[in-house]
Design a protein around this motif. Structure first.
Motif: not given
Length: 185
Positions: A115-116, A118-119, A154-155, A157
């Motif tokens: 998921e991370s 993706k950002n 990772y970001p 978000n």
């Protein structure tokens, strides 16, 4: 009758002395209590129950230095998308920053990475070791010899909740631990 009068006088005298002793005792206790209260109010140290400026600052610093382990409390400040197996975190309210060490199951750790990603693309990072980090991470940093942890950042978000709206989450190499750093913009 004379004996009866004498008994009555003795009783009256006893009652009078008893009342006088009570009055003297009450007066003495009132005087002592007043003296104690007067001394407490005029004490040079002021109110010992009220925190002094130094103590209040010390309490704030102590609270800032104590790590927490309550995931529900952290959940009010940051989104924790999966159940954690281990958690320890600190909030720096003065600088509006939050740092958390989270360990997830291997499956959930992989989901967080997916998921991370993706950002934003991951970046190699070295994270300075903190004294409150879990023992497993302390041992890992000691093995590396440089008192830091290596990982991919990772970001963050998926972890954002107001007021925290920027930061990163780094997965520590060779583990399912993540170090989350959030800050308010």
């Amino acid at each position: 009758m004379h004996a009866r009068q004498a008994k009555l006088q003795i009783r009256l005298l006893f009652a009078y002395n008893y009342r006088m002793n009570i009055s003297k005792t009450t007066f003495f206790l009132t005087l002592c209590l007043s003296a104690v209260l007067l001394w407490a109010c005029t004490n040079e140290n002021g109110n010992v129950n009220a925190p002094s400026g130094a103590n209040a600052a010390g309490d704030t610093a102590a609270n800032a230095n104590s790590a927490k382990t309550n995931v529900e409390e952290l959940g009010l400040l940051a989104n924790v998308p999966y159940e954690t197996e281990d958690i320890v975190w600190k909030e720096d309210k003065v600088n509006a920053k939050l740092t958390a060490v989270l360990r997830f199951s291997p499956e959930d750790a992989d989901k967080i990475v997916a998921e991370s990603e993706k950002n934003g693309a991951p970046q190699r990072v070295n994270i300075a070791m903190e004294s409150w980090f879990p023992a497993e991470l302390t041992a890992q940093s000691e093995l590396s010899g440089d008192q830091s942890l290596k990982g991919l950042a990772y970001p963050a978000n998926i972890f954002y909740l107001a007021p925290y709206s920027s930061g990163r989450v780094a997965r520590i190499e060779g583990s399912d631990y993540f170090i989350l750093d959030l800050s308010a913009k």
